[in-house]
Design a protein around this motif. Sequence first.
Motif, PDB file in Angstrom:
ATOM      1  N   MET A  74       0.841  -1.200   0.000  1.00 11.37           N
ATOM      2  CA  MET A  74       0.000   0.000   0.000  1.00 11.37           C
ATOM      3  C   MET A  74       0.872   1.245   0.000  1.00 11.37           C
ATOM      4  N   LYS A  75       0.580   2.147  -0.862  1.00 12.98           N
ATOM      5  CA  LYS A  75       1.368   3.363  -0.980  1.00 12.98           C
ATOM      6  C   LYS A  75       1.135   4.248   0.223  1.00 12.98           C
ATOM      7  N   LYS A  76       2.208   4.812   0.745  1.00 14.98           N
ATOM      8  CA  LYS A  76       2.100   5.685   1.903  1.00 14.98           C
ATOM      9  C   LYS A  76       1.382   6.972   1.541  1.00 14.98           C
ATOM     10  N   PRO A 110       0.564   9.885  22.054  1.00 14.66           N
ATOM     11  CA  PRO A 110       0.421   8.767  21.115  1.00 14.66           C
ATOM     12  C   PRO A 110      -0.579   9.028  20.001  1.00 14.66           C
ATOM     13  N   TYR A 111      -1.660   9.707  20.304  1.00 20.96           N
ATOM     14  CA  TYR A 111      -2.686   9.960  19.281  1.00 20.96           C
ATOM     15  C   TYR A 111      -2.175  10.916  18.218  1.00 20.96           C
ATOM     16  N   VAL A 112      -1.506  11.974  18.660  1.00 17.35           N
ATOM     17  CA  VAL A 112      -0.942  12.933  17.711  1.00 17.35           C
ATOM     18  C   VAL A 112       0.180  12.273  16.909  1.00 17.35           C
ATOM     19  N   SER A 113       0.955  11.417  17.555  1.00 16.99           N
ATOM     20  CA  SER A 113       2.045  10.722  16.860  1.00 16.99           C
ATOM     21  C   SER A 113       1.506   9.842  15.739  1.00 16.99           C
ATOM     22  N   VAL A 114       0.432   9.119  15.997  1.00 18.98           N
ATOM     23  CA  VAL A 114      -0.121   8.218  14.973  1.00 18.98           C
ATOM     24  C   VAL A 114      -0.695   8.989  13.794  1.00 18.98           C
ATOM     25  N   VAL A 115      -1.391  10.085  14.047  1.00 19.71           N
ATOM     26  CA  VAL A 115      -1.965  10.828  12.912  1.00 19.71           C
ATOM     27  C   VAL A 115      -0.882  11.567  12.137  1.00 19.71           C
ATOM     28  N   LEU A 116       0.153  12.039  12.828  1.00 21.19           N
ATOM     29  CA  LEU A 116       1.267  12.668  12.120  1.00 21.19           C
ATOM     30  C   LEU A 116       2.067  11.627  11.355  1.00 21.19           C
ATOM     31  N   GLY A 117       2.328  10.506  12.006  1.00 25.41           N
ATOM     32  CA  GLY A 117       3.163   9.476  11.413  1.00 25.41           C
ATOM     33  C   GLY A 117       2.561   8.797  10.210  1.00 25.41           C
ATOM     34  N   SER A 135       4.135   0.348   7.534  1.00 26.16           N
ATOM     35  CA  SER A 135       4.412   0.882   6.202  1.00 26.16           C
ATOM     36  C   SER A 135       4.698   2.380   6.226  1.00 26.16           C
ATOM     37  N   TYR A 136       4.599   3.002   7.404  1.00 22.36           N
ATOM     38  CA  TYR A 136       4.792   4.447   7.522  1.00 22.36           C
ATOM     39  C   TYR A 136       6.112   4.754   8.227  1.00 22.36           C
ATOM     40  N   ARG A 137       7.052   5.262   7.471  1.00 18.72           N
ATOM     41  CA  ARG A 137       8.388   5.526   8.009  1.00 18.72           C
ATOM     42  C   ARG A 137       8.352   6.483   9.193  1.00 18.72           C
ATOM     43  N   ASP A 138       7.631   7.602   9.067  1.00 18.22           N
ATOM     44  CA  ASP A 138       7.611   8.579  10.151  1.00 18.22           C
ATOM     45  C   ASP A 138       7.047   7.966  11.431  1.00 18.22           C
TER      46      ASP A 138
END
Length: 417
Positions: free
Chosen positions: A1-3, A177-184, A224-227
């Motif tokens: 899946m494309k990031k 954690p929530y902000v990290s997941v949506v940013l990442g 699959s998400y590097r960030d």
Amino acid sequence: MKKVTQLILSGALVIGMLPFTGNTSQAAVTSFKDVPTSHWAKASIDAAVAKGYFKGYSDGTFKPGATVTRAEFAALLARVAKGTPETERANVFKDLTGHWSEAEVNRAVSFGFLKSSDYPNGFKPGTALTREEMAKWLSSGLAAQDEDYKQALKDTENTLVPVAEYYKGGLKKAAYPYVSVVLGTGLMGGYPDGTFGPGKTTTRAEAAVILSRYEQVQESKATSYRDLNEMREVGLTGTNLTSATPYIYLKSEEGVSSSFDRIVGKTVKLRNNLGTMTPHRMIVADAQSKTNINNIYGRMFIDKDYRYPIKEGYYEVFIEVTVTPSSNNLRNLTFYQEVANVFTTVNNFNSGTVDKYGINNLPVEDYVSSGFFKEKVDRKFWMRFGLARTSDGSSSDSWKTFFIDNNTKASFSLPLR
């Protein structure tokens, strides 16, 4: 899946959406008179309307700048979520009885986007949804359907969140954690000034874009998400080294890894009784130039005003430490020499991101005579050094050793394999 590519959102955040009635599979796309072809979110708005997530208004408008409420966004998430929840919740909030959104809010709760315990005084459906709430709902929905996203929330509880509010204040630790997941994952982005805007709201246009992203992210693996991978590693070990570079950790003959977390929080005595140093984090910035930066942490430290040239073949690496001088006799050259006995050679740095994100860096001026260091006063700050991108195994730049203390000689090595 494309990031999913991260897009910086700007403007106010809110929604005045009509109650939804219609076909959720595929609806005819209407041309809204307030959404011209040139509108930045037109493609996402058209797609969201075509799939039945949104409706326009009877006057032929979409109102892309209108604010999104709790009820409206919960309904949107209930529509975009894939599959069927194991247990359908009902009558979750007493103040929703008879409200147009009651069934869909209950469904959003069933999918795990939100919890009734977060709203002990009622859901208050007409309240404008904040970005902090949005981040929590989106991340919680992902975690409810995928164990690895759930683990990502745990992994990032103590991470370095690359937003201005992390150092400047305004971001609750519970929201890390929530902000990290949506940013990442790129579900949400920050503003040009480096802030995330936890208390700001969202527009209908922005919500349409976020829904489009969520459709893709919920079909993707967290890994699959590097960030996101980097933020997870920082949360667990204090560094993004192995997720941002090809470097791996060596293991001793006894099988003990030389990972960075072995020295996090461990105090080192500087020679000649100059004081102590305690390492906290090590962040790798993957930058090809000052304007070509490949990871989210790189953008936190480097911009066009970065003091050092980006050297070809090297990563810019930033170390966060606390230094406590034992006296006022510390001098710049002496400090450099003593730090080199603990880490590799370090330097001060500066960039436009220092003020933007509130980073406390080792300043460029004479930091001793300027009063940066004071006797027996803890000083927490960032320094930088270079790390080779590749190695032929012979260069001294191909490895770095970090001593925990002068007694145990326990070390941390970064050979490239």
